[in-house]
Design a protein around this motif. Structure first.
Motif, PDB file in Angstrom:
ATOM      1  N   ALA A  11       0.817  -1.222   0.000  1.00 56.60           N
ATOM      2  CA  ALA A  11       0.000   0.000   0.000  1.00 56.60           C
ATOM      3  C   ALA A  11       0.855   1.279   0.000  1.00 56.60           C
ATOM      4  O   ALA A  11       0.577   2.199  -0.770  1.00 56.60           O
ATOM      5  CB  ALA A  11      -0.981  -0.019   1.169  1.00 56.60           C
ATOM      6  N   PRO A  12       1.905   1.363   0.842  1.00 62.81           N
ATOM      7  CA  PRO A  12       2.690   2.611   0.822  1.00 62.81           C
ATOM      8  C   PRO A  12       3.409   2.836  -0.503  1.00 62.81           C
ATOM      9  O   PRO A  12       3.613   3.990  -0.904  1.00 62.81           O
ATOM     10  CB  PRO A  12       3.684   2.434   1.977  1.00 62.81           C
ATOM     11  CG  PRO A  12       3.716   0.971   2.271  1.00 62.81           C
ATOM     12  CD  PRO A  12       2.363   0.452   1.910  1.00 62.81           C
ATOM     13  N   VAL A  13       3.797   1.769  -1.165  1.00 63.76           N
ATOM     14  CA  VAL A  13       4.497   1.918  -2.450  1.00 63.76           C
ATOM     15  C   VAL A  13       3.577   2.579  -3.477  1.00 63.76           C
ATOM     16  O   VAL A  13       3.960   3.534  -4.160  1.00 63.76           O
ATOM     17  CB  VAL A  13       4.981   0.536  -2.966  1.00 63.76           C
ATOM     18  CG1 VAL A  13       5.434   0.630  -4.414  1.00 63.76           C
ATOM     19  CG2 VAL A  13       6.110   0.014  -2.085  1.00 63.76           C
ATOM     20  N   ILE A  14       2.335   2.115  -3.566  1.00 61.85           N
ATOM     21  CA  ILE A  14       1.461   2.642  -4.615  1.00 61.85           C
ATOM     22  C   ILE A  14       0.737   3.909  -4.187  1.00 61.85           C
ATOM     23  O   ILE A  14       0.335   4.703  -5.032  1.00 61.85           O
ATOM     24  CB  ILE A  14       0.467   1.569  -5.132  1.00 61.85           C
ATOM     25  CG1 ILE A  14      -0.460   1.078  -4.028  1.00 61.85           C
ATOM     26  CG2 ILE A  14       1.231   0.409  -5.762  1.00 61.85           C
ATOM     27  CD1 ILE A  14      -1.547   0.135  -4.543  1.00 61.85           C
ATOM     28  N   ALA A  15       0.597   4.127  -2.871  1.00 54.35           N
ATOM     29  CA  ALA A  15      -0.083   5.348  -2.409  1.00 54.35           C
ATOM     30  C   ALA A  15       0.648   6.592  -2.891  1.00 54.35           C
ATOM     31  O   ALA A  15       0.037   7.623  -3.158  1.00 54.35           O
ATOM     32  CB  ALA A  15      -0.193   5.361  -0.887  1.00 54.35           C
ATOM     33  N   THR A  16       1.967   6.507  -2.998  1.00 51.77           N
ATOM     34  CA  THR A  16       2.749   7.670  -3.408  1.00 51.77           C
ATOM     35  C   THR A  16       2.925   7.747  -4.914  1.00 51.77           C
ATOM     36  O   THR A  16       3.635   8.613  -5.410  1.00 51.77           O
ATOM     37  CB  THR A  16       4.135   7.637  -2.731  1.00 51.77           C
ATOM     38  OG1 THR A  16       4.705   6.335  -2.912  1.00 51.77           O
ATOM     39  CG2 THR A  16       4.019   7.932  -1.247  1.00 51.77           C
ATOM     40  N   GLY A  17       2.325   6.811  -5.658  1.00 57.74           N
ATOM     41  CA  GLY A  17       2.360   6.912  -7.116  1.00 57.74           C
ATOM     42  C   GLY A  17       3.347   5.986  -7.807  1.00 57.74           C
ATOM     43  O   GLY A  17       3.506   6.049  -9.020  1.00 57.74           O
ATOM     44  N   ASN A  18       4.035   5.141  -7.028  1.00 56.23           N
ATOM     45  CA  ASN A  18       4.891   4.137  -7.656  1.00 56.23           C
ATOM     46  C   ASN A  18       4.044   2.985  -8.181  1.00 56.23           C
ATOM     47  O   ASN A  18       2.871   2.843  -7.813  1.00 56.23           O
ATOM     48  CB  ASN A  18       5.868   3.549  -6.626  1.00 56.23           C
ATOM     49  CG  ASN A  18       6.797   4.584  -6.046  1.00 56.23           C
ATOM     50  OD1 ASN A  18       7.711   5.055  -6.715  1.00 56.23           O
ATOM     51  ND2 ASN A  18       6.557   4.954  -4.789  1.00 56.23           N
ATOM     52  N   THR A  19       4.669   2.129  -9.001  1.00 53.42           N
ATOM     53  CA  THR A  19       4.041   0.857  -9.330  1.00 53.42           C
ATOM     54  C   THR A  19       4.930  -0.252  -8.768  1.00 53.42           C
ATOM     55  O   THR A  19       6.106  -0.017  -8.467  1.00 53.42           O
ATOM     56  CB  THR A  19       3.841   0.691 -10.844  1.00 53.42           C
ATOM     57  OG1 THR A  19       5.102   0.807 -11.503  1.00 53.42           O
ATOM     58  CG2 THR A  19       2.899   1.759 -11.381  1.00 53.42           C
ATOM     59  N   VAL A  31       5.448   6.888   8.696  1.00 55.89           N
ATOM     60  CA  VAL A  31       5.572   7.242   7.271  1.00 55.89           C
ATOM     61  C   VAL A  31       6.885   6.733   6.653  1.00 55.89           C
ATOM     62  O   VAL A  31       7.217   7.094   5.536  1.00 55.89           O
ATOM     63  CB  VAL A  31       5.455   8.764   7.037  1.00 55.89           C
ATOM     64  CG1 VAL A  31       4.042   9.228   7.306  1.00 55.89           C
ATOM     65  CG2 VAL A  31       6.446   9.538   7.875  1.00 55.89           C
ATOM     66  N   LYS A  32       7.593   5.879   7.381  1.00 54.47           N
ATOM     67  CA  LYS A  32       8.887   5.414   6.884  1.00 54.47           C
ATOM     68  C   LYS A  32       8.765   4.760   5.507  1.00 54.47           C
ATOM     69  O   LYS A  32       9.560   5.029   4.598  1.00 54.47           O
ATOM     70  CB  LYS A  32       9.461   4.423   7.899  1.00 54.47           C
ATOM     71  CG  LYS A  32      10.861   3.957   7.581  1.00 54.47           C
ATOM     72  CD  LYS A  32      11.379   3.038   8.682  1.00 54.47           C
ATOM     73  CE  LYS A  32      12.296   1.994   8.071  1.00 54.47           C
ATOM     74  NZ  LYS A  32      12.398   0.790   8.861  1.00 54.47           N
TER      75      LYS A  32
END
Lengths: 475, 288
Positions: free
Chosen positions: B169-177, B270-271
């Motif tokens: 979830a944190p990976v994609i929440a910031t716009g990464n794939t 938020v790490k």
């Protein structure tokens, strides 16, 4: 030539009921005040009867909010509060068409604005703040942010649902409970929002919505057991409220009037600027605290811009708010119409050159044709006072310094606009304009992530963004 | 009267929004906590890794340029669908992790809430990590976070759903794939999560899930030139240094794993959001 064919939205979608009741402690109940009749400003017909709060209703609502704060909402984990607020966001979106039509009926604003701006932005505001409820430690406002307690909120009639969202969403996200008073002339969408809040299963008393006139607002603001007052409305009333909470320790935020300068330089893309100027002053019939009501044009392009403006404004359709083609809807009340007319006649009397759009106006209802004053000087009332209607005052300037001086020559400071192709000049101007929001090559942009609020007599406190949370936190 | 026979599910990979078998044609048996056969999972190959990276790269433009509000809404929608699949996840966690029903329920509750927590970050991380820089000159300078790009994620081996959600979830929440290698021995909840993603509004390719041997797949992910970052959380301990070295070949950002798998029930910070963000600083002159 084609005949004009209206594209009316069906008023049945508003699901209008003959009577509405206030929302207190989780229930819709009859208020002890004199019921008010809310009017469709486009037709002057009565839309519904709405019960209003008495003095003891205000007290009951504050007590209910206090109970809900002490027992449930104030101690609930942020992640749980978040899920309630997400529900509200989703339900506002689900009932968006109903809310949009009802808003246009009650307020008089064009359906395309309530549909495309008011309702989606309201939903977005809840959605954004829902996410903050369990992240307040990251807002950068200080360690251990705590809620304040019970908030008393009083909102205006120009964006009835949207202002309710702006007030409720951050208050709830930060853990406060609320007693909110919608405007006397536009109580309906706030009461549908109360229905949504009930459907979302919020604990009773967390949100209470009490319709009524200024006396109910005064009673609420003056109640000894509220911790926070938030007011959006006129500077005149804002000053009275600031005065009344003096010495009480209640936290206060005010979002008041404005007399925004929209500054157009000679290198601006004029056609784009014309669209922005028109949006800046005729959006929502000019019933916008941040409306670009003072146009400052560089002298060398003033004539050209004015010609283009007249041509464009003459194409604006004024009329039935439910017609999807309508650009300018009805003035919200007869009282407001009278106020606009009075200020316009002062402009004429003081020697400004009046131009009025030749558009046809409906036979009944409260309508005012888009009006532009040229040759306005800074001393005139139409350059100093907030008209809150579709009336633009045009002034000129020669140098950037003069533009800054004229733009800042007002006790207000809510917003400003800059039109130029030169990026460095935008930023130079933005540094010098004493206004809480500065739009460059655009106007009237609102987003829950972007703080909004004024300098000096436009009030204090911000709504939206990280900064907006401060209004509802003990930090 | 004969009992009705249930229809068993075929577990496949999740790549580019579709559910292919491994191109290698391989599969491996997955057992429950007591050692009984549960299902066959696809055993992804090096080529499946490459296909997944291609899919993730293809999805990056649209996903990273979507408005933060839109990404937040899409992710919140995933939480709504997760809630609807509660019973299924509880059953799967019971089978794969051997959890008692009550424990499994509380884990699934955490899974949904964790997803909501990260959904809410989509439109807030820029305001928390970004800044207007008060530079000593007539310039407007600001810094904003931007997604790093395609992130290879070696999902936790032990916590097959809560751990997985906590890293994806944190990976994609910031716009990464993401290209995710699921828990090797407990891959089934990851595929069910993929079904949730496939039926939500998350565009295909934003999350790609591979099942198989972590030690076999990780080196290809670590050395792949079109992968921008690597999360080593689920890497076999003996391989982490080697994987870090491989990642150095294209200067990947590497999120190292701790000595033991973290306690995923602990509320996150938020790490993991910070780990896969770049900071972009923009300067513009001010003047008339």
């Amino acid at each position: 030539m084609w005949e004009y064919a209206p594209a009316p939205e069906s008023r049945d979608i508003a699901n209008l009921k003959p009577s509405y009741r206030m929302f207190l402690d989780g229930e819709f109940v009859e208020g002890g005040g004199e019921p008010l009749k809310t009017v469709n400003p486009a037709t002057e017909e009565v839309l519904a009867e709405v019960s209003t709060a008495s003095k003891s209703d205000v007290d009951k609502a504050v007590k209910a909010a206090r109970r809900a704060y002490d027992r449930v909402w104030g101690r609930m984990p942020g992640a749980e509060r978040a899920k309630y607020i997400f529900r509200i966001a989703r339900m506002v979106a689900e009932r968006s068409r109903e809310l949009a039509v009802l808003e246009s009926l009650d307020n008089g604003k064009p359906i395309k604005e309530s549909r495309d701006v008011d309702v989606p932005t309201a939903s977005a505001h809840f959605f954004y703040h829902a996410g903050w409820a369990d992240k307040l430690d990251y807002a950068g406002l200080g360690p251990d942010p705590r809620p304040l307690g019970v908030a008393g909120q009083v909102i205006p009639w120009n964006f009835p649902l949207l202002m309710a969202a702006w007030k409720l969403a951050p208050a709830l996200a930060c853990g406060n409970t609320v007693v909110l008073k919608p405007a006397e002339t536009t109580p309906l969408t706030a009461l549908v929002l109360a229905d949504i809040i009930q459907q979302a299963d919020l604990p009773p008393g967390v949100v209470n919505i009490l319709p009524g006139a200024g006396d109910v607002g005064a009673e609420l603001v003056g109640h000894p057991d509220i911790d926070k007052v938030a007011f959006t409305g006129s500077t005149e009333v804002g000053k009275l409220i600031q005065c009344s909470v003096a010495g009480t320790g209640k936290k206060l935020t005010l979002e008041l009037g404005g007399k925004a300068a929209n500054v157009v330089f000679d290198d601006a893309p004029l056609d784009q600027a014309v669209e922005g100027i028109v949006n800046g002053i005729f959006f929502n019939q000019g019933h916008v605290c941040c409306a670009g009501s003072r146009l400052l044009v560089q002298e060398s392009v003033a004539d050209e811009l004015l010609d283009k403006l007249h041509t464009r404004i003459a194409t604006l359709r004024v009329g039935d708010p439910l017609d999807k083609n309508t650009d300018v809807g009805a003035i919200n009340s007869r009282e407001q119409l009278t106020k606009i007319a009075e200020l316009v006649s002062s402009g004429e009397a003081e020697g400004a050159e009046k131009w009025v759009s030749p558009c046809p106006l409906p036979d009944k209802g409260f309508f005012f044709a888009p009006t532009v004053f040229a040759g306005v000087s800074q001393a005139m009332r139409i350059a100093r006072e907030e008209i809150f209607g579709p009336v633009l005052s045009v002034l000129t300037f020669r140098t950037p310094d003069e533009a800054v001086a004229k733009a800042n020559n007002t006790p207000y400071g809510l917003s400003a606009g800059i039109w130029t192709d030169k990026g460095s000049r935008i930023l130079w101007m933005a540094d010098r304009l004493r206004a809480g929001v500065v739009w460059a090559n655009t106007f009237n942009r609102f987003d829950p992530t972007a703080p909004f609020g004024g300098y000096q007599e436009s009030g204090f406190g911000r709504e939206g963004g990280r900064q907006g949370l401060e209004a509802y936190l003990d930090v | 009267m004969s009992e009705r026979l249930t229809v068993a599910k075929t577990y496949k990979l999740y790549v580019g929004g579709a559910f292919p078998r491994s191109e290698s044609g391989r599969s491996y048996p997955v057992q429950d906590a007591k050692g009984a056969f549960l299902a066959n999972a696809a055993q992804a190959s090096r080529k499946d890794v490459r296909d997944a990276v291609v899919a993730a790269r293809k999805a990056l433009g649209g996903w990273s340029r979507a408005t933060a509000y839109n990404r937040g809404q899409v992710l919140y929608r995933v939480a709504e669908l997760l809630e609807g699949r509660r019973e299924q996840f509880v059953a799967e966690l019971g089978a794969s992790e051997g959890l008692a029903a009550k424990r499994a329920q509380s884990i699934v509750d955490l899974v949904v809430d964790r997803w909501v927590w990260y959904a809410g970050w989509a439109d807030k991380i820029a305001t928390v990590l970004g800044a207007a820089n008060p530079v000593a000159g007539p310039y407007f300078s600001f810094s904003v976070p931007e997604p790093t790009g395609v992130v290879g994620v070696l999902a936790p081996q032990s916590s097959s759903l809560l751990g997985l959600v906590s890293v994806v979830a944190p990976v994609i929440a910031t716009g990464n794939t993401a290209v995710v290698v699921a828990s090797q021995d407990r891959p089934l909840p990851a595929i069910t999560l993929s079904e949730v993603l496939a039926t939500s509004d998350v565009p295909g390719g934003v999350v790609n899930v591979l099942t198989g041997r972590t030690a076999e797949l990780a080196p290809w992910l670590a050395s792949h030139a079109d992968v921008n970052a690597l999360d080593l959380t689920g890497a076999p301990e003996a391989t982490t240094t080697e994987l870090e070295r491989a990642a150095a070949g294209t200067v990947k950002r590497v999120l190292r794993a701790g000595a033991a798998e973290p306690d995923w029930t602990v509320a996150p910070d938020v790490k993991r959001l910070r780990a896969f963000l770049e900071t972009k600083t923009v300067w513009h002159p001010k003047g008339t």
